[in-house]
Each structure stands twice: as structure tokens, then as C-alpha cells.
Design an enzyme around this catalytic site. Structure first.
Site, mmCIF file in Angstrom:
data_model
loop_
_atom_site.group_PDB
_atom_site.id
_atom_site.type_symbol
_atom_site.label_atom_id
_atom_site.label_comp_id
_atom_site.label_asym_id
_atom_site.label_seq_id
_atom_site.Cartn_x
_atom_site.Cartn_y
_atom_site.Cartn_z
ATOM 1 N N ASN A 152 39.969 45.064 41.462
ATOM 2 C CA ASN A 152 41.173 44.160 41.273
ATOM 3 C C ASN A 152 40.619 42.884 41.658
ATOM 4 O O ASN A 152 41.756 42.176 42.205
ATOM 5 C CB ASN A 152 42.182 45.213 42.158
ATOM 6 C CG ASN A 152 41.353 45.692 42.886
ATOM 7 O OD1 ASN A 152 39.734 46.451 43.654
ATOM 8 N ND2 ASN A 152 41.744 45.655 44.572
ATOM 9 N N HIS A 222 53.717 48.872 38.807
ATOM 10 C CA HIS A 222 53.673 47.670 38.869
ATOM 11 C C HIS A 222 53.358 47.174 39.442
ATOM 12 O O HIS A 222 52.892 45.491 39.424
ATOM 13 C CB HIS A 222 54.526 47.084 40.606
ATOM 14 C CG HIS A 222 53.439 47.204 40.981
ATOM 15 N ND1 HIS A 222 52.871 46.654 42.318
ATOM 16 C CD2 HIS A 222 52.800 48.723 41.884
ATOM 17 C CE1 HIS A 222 52.034 47.373 43.044
ATOM 18 N NE2 HIS A 222 51.439 47.903 42.790
ATOM 19 N N THR A 261 61.605 65.540 44.994
ATOM 20 C CA THR A 261 61.882 65.190 44.225
ATOM 21 C C THR A 261 61.509 63.793 42.943
ATOM 22 O O THR A 261 60.860 62.729 43.768
ATOM 23 C CB THR A 261 63.932 64.500 44.432
ATOM 24 O OG1 THR A 261 64.034 66.061 44.959
ATOM 25 C CG2 THR A 261 64.297 64.345 43.608
ATOM 26 N N CYS A 348 46.532 44.758 49.719
ATOM 27 C CA CYS A 348 45.699 46.442 51.083
ATOM 28 C C CYS A 348 45.154 46.056 52.334
ATOM 29 O O CYS A 348 45.211 46.758 53.170
ATOM 30 C CB CYS A 348 45.325 47.330 50.210
ATOM 31 S SG CYS A 348 46.175 48.164 49.115
#
Length: 400
Positions: A152, A222, A261, A348
Site C-alpha cells: 500500500n 473503499h 446486522t 492508518c
């Protein structure tokens, strides 16, 4: 002008339109038995099938998660927990030195707690995993090897197929000596191979787990013009029940491996992003190759002392460069002042502005690790943004 696509991408307009009904019209809980709930469940099922078909895996071999960091965590913790049920008292892991922090920090934490032992496998000056080092590190207790497909920070592409063959050969050696009672039947599937393919999805054609030879793969929405809040852990030939233990319990969602959920709008958006990206892969790849070539030429012109840290074996969408004599933080603010968004590496770690562990593993000196900028772009990058970047480069480095 936005040049931080490796951190996140804007949602594709077509993806956004596909998601909209599931916020206010088809908003049911997939676990409900009424019509609204079943419509939501059908949307999740169709999305899972879309991604499974694209990756060439079975329908149940895609588990939706909230983030790629969570997917990485399930891969590591799930495999370790499952291995314990197969007789491994203290499972052994191997991770590359340039993995995402969600892998590295987790391995370090588990080792500190005494739950695992692990080794780092090093990389060469281009950031490519040392194959012979991996061979030497494999041992009877090794249950998982984790190597990211595309880094990355630099965009370097790892030889995943080659690494997979080495791991497969090690497994076969176990089978050959099985009759000598060195290994139980349950131990023979190990070590498993996990790859973080977040930066590879939609950037590389070789993305199918079974063709690559990987057992587990982490993906994120994303980073491919889909919404935030959805990712996936994917398994290859073997079912999840043979690979991992459940991660979050309390419900039957995601085949009981990740209860909670489902985020229906984001899951639908993720699948649509994969659909759109698949159709545009060839044209977008050529476009980003052209952008990268122009950027290299321009940067060399305005700052000849630049050192490019992205090797030839990297994806075109990431260009990592060091500007000796400058500090990364100062450059980020200078570009931002000119209306250009760039970064120094992983989002991050950006707020802490830590020296890149990736570049350190590649052996770069402090002068270069402290002056790095990562430019990342994609198929929605416009020519006017590139022109804007070039203007900012000229202004920032005008004294050189």
C-alpha cells in the site's frame, strides 16, 4: 486535486445510485422474515454472488466484514484458533516485514500474550519478499503465512504464485512423512496462505485465490470506488469451516463466522464497484500507466535529486518518491496549501507520522524515509487534476 487514492477513493456515481434505495426505501434488516427483510437479504445474496463469481470461488466463500483490518484480523485469529483445535499448542506464523499494521501489530500482540510465535520474512531493496528466507522459516508448527499482494505504500507486486508453490511443496513434504507419525491428519493442511489484496483488487488481473494458490484473501470496498464500511474475507478451495473459527459470535449472519446486522447499502455498493471496475479495468490501467509516466517525467524535471521508491514491478496507480532535503510533513502541508492532497504512506499511520516500516525494511537511509511522498491516483483522476499537481510541483520546488 486528489492524489491519495491508496488511502481511499471517491464513490463512483454509478455505485452511489445503486446504493441509494437501501438507505430509505429497501431498508429492511436481512434477518427479518417480512418482505422488506427478504428484499434486503436478496440484495446481500446477489452482491455475494457477484463478488464470488468475479473471484472464481463458491458463494459461501465470501464473508462480508466492516473493514480490511477486520478481515485481516479474522484471517489471523481465526486460523490460530482453528489450529489449536487441530493440536497446535503454540501456532507459528510468518509475516512479511512490509505487511499492513493490522497484520504486524496483531502478530506482535498475540506473541506478547504467548498465544503464538512468529517470524518476519525480509524483503530485498525493491520490497519483494525473499523467497529463500521463507523456505528457511517454514517449520512443523507453522499454521499461517501472510504476504500482501500489492504493498500500500510503494505499490510493489509480490510473486504470490511463487510463494504459494513453496508453501504447497512444504505441505506435500508433510504428506510424504505422514507414515512416520510426525504429523497428524489434521496438521497436513497447514501452513495456510493468506494475502492482503486490498491494493490489488481492480489493479491486477491475477486476483482469483485459486489461480494464485492462496487460501485466504482480504479485500476492501473503499479502495475500488466503493463505499467505506465494507470489506471481505475470501477463501479459495477450502470452506471457511476448515480454515477458521468464528470471529464475532451472537448471530447467524455471514454463515456464523461474523455475527452482526449486515451493512446492506455498503455491501450492494461494494459489489457494484467490482462490476464497474471489471468493465473498465483495461482502459483504466492504460490511463494510470500514462499518468505515472507523465508524473515521473515532471518530477525529474523540477527536482532531479528525487529518488523513486516504487520499483518497476509495481502497480501504475502508486508512485512513492523521496525528496532529499525536505521533510514529509512539510511537503504534505505545502501540497495541501496548493490544493493538492498527497500522503507520506499508509493512512492508518499518517496522524502519527511514523517513519515507514516498509521503506526501512527495504533498507532506505533515514534521509530518504523522512522525505517521502506517496502519490496515488486512479481511473477517476482528471487531466485538470494532473495539471494542477504539476503546477504545485513547480511552485514547491522552484528553488531547486
Amino acid at each position: 486535486a486528489y492524489f491519495d487514492c491508496a488511502a481511499t477513493t471517491p464513490v463512483d456515481p454509478e455505485v452511489f445510485l445503486t446504493m441509494q434505495p437501501f438507505f430509505s426505501e429497501d431498508f429492511g434488516n436481512p434477518g427479518s422474515l417480512h418482505a422488506l427483510g427478504q428484499k434486503a437479504q436478496a440484495a446481500v445474496d446477489l452482491s455475494r454472488k457477484t463478488i464470488a463469481d468475479y473471484l472464481g470461488v463458491d458463494f459461501p466463500n465470501v464473508i462480508f466484514m466492516a473493514s480490511a483490518s477486520e478481515a485481516n484480523s479474522l484471517a489471523v485469529k481465526g486460523v490460530v484458533a482453528k489450529a489449536r483445535t487441530s493440536g497446535f499448542e503454540k501456532p507459528h506464523l510468518i509475516v512479511s516485514k512490509i505487511e499492513h499494521r493490522s497484520i504486524l501489530n496483531l502478530a506482535e500482540d498475540l506473541a506478547r500474550l504467548g498465544e503464538i510465535s512468529f517470524d518476519y520474512v525480509g524483503v530485498d531493496a525493491n520490497g519483494i519478499v525473499k523467497v529463500e528466507s521463507l523456505k528457511r522459516l517454514l517449520r512443523k508448527e507453522t499454521v499461517l503465512v501472510s504476504v500482501m499482494q500489492v504493498n500500500n505504500e510503494t505499490g510493489v507486486i509480490q510473486p504470490i504464485k511463487k510463494l504459494a508453490r513453496i508453501i504447497k511443496e512444504f505441505r506435500q513434504e508433510k504428506i510424504l512423512v505422514k507414515n512416520q507419525s510426525r504429523f497428524s491428519v489434521s496438521e497436513l493442511q497447514y501452513p495456510l496462505f493468506h494475502t492482503d489484496s486490498v491494493q490489488a483488487l481492480m489493479h491486477l488481473e491475477e486476483i482469483k485465490p485459486n489461480e494464485l494458490g492462496v487460501d485466504l484473501m482480504s479485500l476492501s470496498s473503499h479502495k475500488v470506488y466503493g463505499p467505506k464500511g465494507t470489506a471481505a474475507l475470501v477463501s479459495g478451495n477450502l470452506s471457511f469451516s476448515k480454515l477458521i473459527s468464528p470471529y464475532i459470535v451472537g448471530g447467524s449472519q455471514e454463515f456464523s463466522f461474523r455475527s452482526g446486522t449486515e451493512n446492506v447499502p455498503s455491501i450492494v455498493g461494494f459489489a457494484k464497484a467490482v462490476e464497474v471496475g471489471k468493465e473498465l479495468h483495461s482502459s483504466s490501467h492504460k490511463m494510470t500507466e500514462n499518468i505515472k509516466a507523465q508524473m515521473v517525467k515532471k518530477i525529474l524535471k523540477v527536482f532531479p535529486k528525487v529518488v523513486f521508491n516504487s520499483p518497476e514491478t509495481s502497480i501504475p496507480e502508486i508512485l512513492n518518491a523521496s525528496f532529499p532535503g525536505y521533510q514529509s510533513e512539510d511537503l504534505i502541508y505545502a501540497f495541501d496549501k496548493e490544493g493538492v492532497a498527497v500522503s507520506a504512506g499508509s493512512a492508518c499511520e499518517a496522524r502519527a507520522l511514523q517513519i515507514s516500516h516498509v521503506l526501512l525494511a527495504m533498507g532506505l537511509p533515514k534521509e530518504l524515509t523522512n522525505s517521502v511522498i506517496r502519490f496515488s491516483f486512479g481511473r477517476l483522476t482528471k487531466k485538470k487534476e494532473l495539471d494542477y499537481l504539476f503546477g504545485a510541483l513547480e511552485k514547491i520546488f522552484s528553488k531547486h
